[in-house]
Write a protein that holds these residues in place. Structure first.
Motif, PDB file in Angstrom:
ATOM      1  N   VAL A  89      -7.438  -0.406 -23.126  1.00  9.77           N
ATOM      2  CA  VAL A  89      -6.138  -1.053 -22.909  1.00  9.77           C
ATOM      3  C   VAL A  89      -5.130  -0.600 -23.950  1.00  9.77           C
ATOM      4  O   VAL A  89      -5.495  -0.163 -25.046  1.00  9.77           O
ATOM      5  CB  VAL A  89      -6.250  -2.603 -22.938  1.00  9.77           C
ATOM      6  N   GLN A  90      -3.869  -0.722 -23.558  1.00  5.88           N
ATOM      7  CA  GLN A  90      -2.720  -0.499 -24.428  1.00  5.88           C
ATOM      8  C   GLN A  90      -1.705  -1.514 -23.951  1.00  5.88           C
ATOM      9  O   GLN A  90      -1.877  -2.078 -22.873  1.00  5.88           O
ATOM     10  CB  GLN A  90      -2.161   0.892 -24.166  1.00  5.88           C
ATOM     11  N   PRO A  91      -0.619  -1.731 -24.678  1.00  7.63           N
ATOM     12  CA  PRO A  91       0.359  -2.661 -24.140  1.00  7.63           C
ATOM     13  C   PRO A  91       0.739  -2.267 -22.707  1.00  7.63           C
ATOM     14  O   PRO A  91       1.111  -1.126 -22.453  1.00  7.63           O
ATOM     15  CB  PRO A  91       1.549  -2.507 -25.096  1.00  7.63           C
ATOM     16  N   ARG A  92       0.515  -3.175 -21.781  1.00  7.19           N
ATOM     17  CA  ARG A  92       0.892  -3.058 -20.360  1.00  7.19           C
ATOM     18  C   ARG A  92       0.072  -2.024 -19.574  1.00  7.19           C
ATOM     19  O   ARG A  92       0.443  -1.617 -18.480  1.00  7.19           O
ATOM     20  CB  ARG A  92       2.391  -2.758 -20.188  1.00  7.19           C
TER      21      ARG A  92
ATOM     22  N   LEU B 292       0.856  -1.191   0.000  1.00  8.48           N
ATOM     23  CA  LEU B 292       0.000   0.000   0.000  1.00  8.48           C
ATOM     24  C   LEU B 292       0.887   1.234   0.000  1.00  8.48           C
ATOM     25  O   LEU B 292       1.734   1.405   0.886  1.00  8.48           O
ATOM     26  CB  LEU B 292      -0.875   0.019   1.263  1.00  8.48           C
ATOM     27  N   LEU B 293       0.712   2.091  -0.990  1.00 16.78           N
ATOM     28  CA  LEU B 293       1.522   3.316  -1.082  1.00 16.78           C
ATOM     29  C   LEU B 293       0.577   4.518  -1.084  1.00 16.78           C
ATOM     30  O   LEU B 293       0.099   4.951  -2.140  1.00 16.78           O
ATOM     31  CB  LEU B 293       2.367   3.291  -2.362  1.00 16.78           C
ATOM     32  N   TYR B 294       0.259   5.006   0.114  1.00 14.64           N
ATOM     33  CA  TYR B 294      -0.669   6.141   0.199  1.00 14.64           C
ATOM     34  C   TYR B 294       0.117   7.446   0.166  1.00 14.64           C
ATOM     35  O   TYR B 294       1.312   7.478   0.439  1.00 14.64           O
ATOM     36  CB  TYR B 294      -1.492   6.051   1.480  1.00 14.64           C
ATOM     37  N   THR B 295      -0.595   8.523  -0.147  1.00 14.79           N
ATOM     38  CA  THR B 295      -0.045   9.876  -0.316  1.00 14.79           C
ATOM     39  C   THR B 295       1.130   9.873  -1.310  1.00 14.79           C
ATOM     40  O   THR B 295       2.166  10.465  -1.072  1.00 14.79           O
ATOM     41  CB  THR B 295       0.366  10.516   1.038  1.00 14.79           C
ATOM     42  N   THR B 296       0.925   9.186  -2.397  1.00 16.36           N
ATOM     43  CA  THR B 296       1.942   9.099  -3.456  1.00 16.36           C
ATOM     44  C   THR B 296       1.277   9.365  -4.799  1.00 16.36           C
ATOM     45  O   THR B 296       0.152   8.918  -5.032  1.00 16.36           O
ATOM     46  CB  THR B 296       2.507   7.651  -3.526  1.00 16.36           C
ATOM     47  N   ARG B 297       1.994  10.058  -5.663  1.00 11.91           N
ATOM     48  CA  ARG B 297       1.477  10.292  -7.025  1.00 11.91           C
ATOM     49  C   ARG B 297       2.489   9.811  -8.059  1.00 11.91           C
ATOM     50  O   ARG B 297       3.687   9.972  -7.841  1.00 11.91           O
ATOM     51  CB  ARG B 297       1.295  11.799  -7.270  1.00 11.91           C
ATOM     52  N   PRO B 298       2.017   9.295  -9.166  1.00  7.35           N
ATOM     53  CA  PRO B 298       2.956   8.948 -10.239  1.00  7.35           C
ATOM     54  C   PRO B 298       3.378  10.213 -10.986  1.00  7.35           C
ATOM     55  O   PRO B 298       2.598  11.168 -11.079  1.00  7.35           O
ATOM     56  CB  PRO B 298       2.120   8.038 -11.139  1.00  7.35           C
ATOM     57  N   GLN B 299       4.596  10.226 -11.491  1.00  2.00           N
ATOM     58  CA  GLN B 299       5.105  11.401 -12.197  1.00  2.00           C
ATOM     59  C   GLN B 299       5.379  11.117 -13.676  1.00  2.00           C
ATOM     60  O   GLN B 299       5.202  11.974 -14.516  1.00  2.00           O
ATOM     61  CB  GLN B 299       6.439  11.845 -11.564  1.00  2.00           C
ATOM     62  N   ARG B 300       5.901   9.923 -13.937  1.00  2.00           N
ATOM     63  CA  ARG B 300       6.323   9.604 -15.307  1.00  2.00           C
ATOM     64  C   ARG B 300       6.042   8.133 -15.591  1.00  2.00           C
ATOM     65  O   ARG B 300       6.196   7.296 -14.689  1.00  2.00           O
ATOM     66  CB  ARG B 300       7.820   9.853 -15.442  1.00  2.00           C
ATOM     67  N   LEU B 301       5.680   7.856 -16.829  1.00  5.24           N
ATOM     68  CA  LEU B 301       5.397   6.468 -17.219  1.00  5.24           C
ATOM     69  C   LEU B 301       6.268   6.097 -18.414  1.00  5.24           C
ATOM     70  O   LEU B 301       6.370   6.863 -19.380  1.00  5.24           O
ATOM     71  CB  LEU B 301       3.913   6.343 -17.600  1.00  5.24           C
ATOM     72  N   ARG B 302       6.905   4.935 -18.310  1.00  5.79           N
ATOM     73  CA  ARG B 302       7.675   4.428 -19.457  1.00  5.79           C
ATOM     74  C   ARG B 302       7.214   2.995 -19.709  1.00  5.79           C
ATOM     75  O   ARG B 302       7.116   2.196 -18.774  1.00  5.79           O
ATOM     76  CB  ARG B 302       9.163   4.448 -19.100  1.00  5.79           C
ATOM     77  N   ILE B 303       6.894   2.731 -20.966  1.00  4.13           N
ATOM     78  CA  ILE B 303       6.427   1.372 -21.296  1.00  4.13           C
ATOM     79  C   ILE B 303       7.430   0.745 -22.259  1.00  4.13           C
ATOM     80  O   ILE B 303       7.696   1.298 -23.332  1.00  4.13           O
ATOM     81  CB  ILE B 303       5.046   1.411 -22.005  1.00  4.13           C
ATOM     82  N   ASP B 304       8.032  -0.358 -21.880  1.00  3.88           N
ATOM     83  CA  ASP B 304       8.793  -1.161 -22.857  1.00  3.88           C
ATOM     84  C   ASP B 304       8.513  -2.626 -22.541  1.00  3.88           C
ATOM     85  O   ASP B 304       7.375  -3.058 -22.675  1.00  3.88           O
ATOM     86  CB  ASP B 304      10.291  -0.788 -22.891  1.00  3.88           C
ATOM     87  N   SER B 305       9.529  -3.374 -22.071  1.00  4.90           N
ATOM     88  CA  SER B 305       9.231  -4.777 -21.754  1.00  4.90           C
ATOM     89  C   SER B 305       8.416  -4.872 -20.458  1.00  4.90           C
ATOM     90  O   SER B 305       7.804  -5.897 -20.164  1.00  4.90           O
ATOM     91  CB  SER B 305      10.517  -5.582 -21.629  1.00  4.90           C
ATOM     92  N   VAL B 306       8.418  -3.802 -19.662  1.00  5.81           N
ATOM     93  CA  VAL B 306       7.554  -3.690 -18.478  1.00  5.81           C
ATOM     94  C   VAL B 306       7.006  -2.265 -18.428  1.00  5.81           C
ATOM     95  O   VAL B 306       7.436  -1.407 -19.200  1.00  5.81           O
ATOM     96  CB  VAL B 306       8.327  -3.976 -17.153  1.00  5.81           C
TER      97      VAL B 306
END
Ligand SMILES: Cc1cc2nc3c(=O)[nH]c(=O)nc-3n(C[C@H](O)[C@H](O)[C@H](O)COP(=O)(O)OP(=O)(O)OC[C@H]3O[C@@H](n4cnc5c(N)ncnc54)[C@H](O)[C@@H]3O)c2cc1C
Length: 399
Positions: A279-282, A130-144
């Motif tokens: 959906v999109q890859p991953r 559980l990761l509360y009070t957290t926001r994502p900043q950047r997304l990178r999609i490749d093999s994961v």
């Protein structure tokens, strides 16, 4: 720091928490993050303003996941009838649980109660971080999928699930477009004490300016959802308390006697939105991140809970890659079509009841009266609203 999980769920609202719990029960490791903390629930305190009508399908999913007991132990109110009528004529329709061989049509539950029960279950899951009070900043999609958080940590996973509501960061970051239409209405919500008993009935009156719902929360207590054009909504929100309750009583034809306001009033803009793909890859979207509908039939969260169950069922077994596009596409085909049908139905109701034209008014009143008297048609509509027809995920089927 870098951490790897099978899945990351962004957003721990009702839909995100349900998705996380279903994934964990299917043997997946999951990190769930939210910009806030799950709301506290004090059972002896006043009812919260945000409530949902949970249908039978949602109840079954939450029961299968072991969260339902925590909901009823906290606070949930069953309703066994639904009464709908038109302010512009004599048309009305009434659904009753006993004629459908069900104990109730659904439950009215505070959103924070559902969240508290789900988070209690999540906190006991060894597979869940559980990761509360957290926001994502950047997304990178490749093999994961690599998701960089605002505290500098990067999470890696086979699949990133966006359950972060109608303004979804995940949807944006994945470059998924959404079509949105503003209904030009706001929903004013508040809680009231009613002079007369509400008869465990969910009431809805269609006014020319929008639908007005009274949802039973406790004996002599109802949650109000009053959808109104923007100018009227602004007036309603600003009226002194006594003037507001008088206006509400009149708008409801004094069906439940005089009313007393028990809470503040809050307003929510109403719009319809649908992501062009889920959906999109991953990456996959669930709940309001994928679709937002008019609350007039109280279906938004119910659709999101079915998304959660369908997505987890569509993924390959837990030792295989959760991000394989085949499973994701199956989920998209399954749920996008179902959600589109409900969205179109809500739009149809909204437009039909908003019209003041005599032929439309006549038709809708005749339609209500006919459907009310034709048992199979009424049964079909009621079972659809209860979520027990259509292509249901396993978790939502009867035991
Ligand atoms: C007035 C009104 C009445 C309604 N009544 C009903 C009803 O009776 N029945 C029904 O089924 N539906 C109802 N709905 C619809 C229902 O409320 C929504 O469909 C439901 O809340 C959507 O749940 P969700 O978990 O998808 O999104 P949300 O409830 O919006 O949750 C999203 C979560 O993501 C988090 N988040 C957002 N952005 C980020 C970010 N960048 N980083 C980290 N976390 C993030 C948020 O903090 C939040 O916890 C109603 C809606 C309205 C407006």
């Amino acid at each position: 720091m870098n951490r790897a999980h099978d899945c990351i769920v962004c957003g721990a609202g009702i839909v995100g928490a349900t998705t996380t719990l279903a994934l964990a029960r299917a043997g997946r490791t999951v990190a769930v993050l939210d910009s806030g903390r799950p709301p506290e629930h004090d059972g002896s305190g006043a009812h919260d303003l945000r409530v949902s009508t949970l249908n039978l399908a949602s109840q079954r999913v939450l029961q299968s996941l072991g969260a339902w007991q925590g909901i009823v132990e906290r606070r949930a109110y069953p309703f066994d009838a639904m009464s709908v009528w038109d302010a512009g004529g004599a048309g009305r329709i009434r659904f009753e649980a006993r004629t459908l061989d069900e104990a109730q049509l659904g439950f009215v539950v505070e959103n924070r109660v559902v969240q508290a029960a789900l988070h209690e279950c999540l906190s006991r899951e060894p597979n869940v971080t559980l990761l509360y009070t957290t926001r994502p900043q950047r997304l990178r999609i490749d093999s994961v999928a690599a998701c960089e958080l605002d505290d500098g940590e990067t999470l890696h996973a086979q699949l990133l699930i966006g359950a972060d509501g109608s303004r979804s960061w995940v949807r944006e970051a994945a470059g998924i477009a959404a079509d949105a239409t503003d209904y030009g209405q706001r929903a004013i919500v508040c809680n009231v004490r009613t002079e007369r008993p509400h008869e465990s009935t969910a009431w809805q009156r269609f006014l020319p300016s929008g639908p007005l719902a009274f949802l039973p929360l406790a004996p002599h207590t109802c949650a109000i959802v009053w959808s109104a054009e923007l100018a009227l909504a602004e007036v309603l929100a600003a009226l002194p308390e006594r003037d507001f309750t008088e206006r509400l009583t009149r708008a409801f034809e004094s069906r439940l006697g005089t009313l007393e306001l028990l809470s503040d009033r809050a307003g929510f803009p109403l719009f319809r939105q649908h992501a062009r793909c889920y959906v999109q890859p991953r990456v996959a979207l669930v709940g309001d991140a994928a679709h937002t509908i008019h609350p007039l039939a109280g279906q938004g969260v119910n659709l999101g809970i079915l998304d959660a169950a369908a997505l987890v069922e569509s993924l390959p077994p837990h030792r295989e890659d959760a991000g394989q596009l085949r499973g994701l596409r199956r989920y998209e085909r399954w749920r996008r079509a179902e959600n589109r049908i409900v969205q179109l139905a809500m739009d149809g109701f909204h437009q039909m009841f908003a019209s003041g034209d005599y032929p439309v008014r006549w038709l809708r009143n005749a339609g209500l009266t006919v459907v009310d008297s034709v048992t199979p048609a009424k049964r079909f509509l009621a079972r659809r609203a209860m979520g027990v027809t259509g292509d249901l995920p396993r978790l939502a089927r009867a035991a």
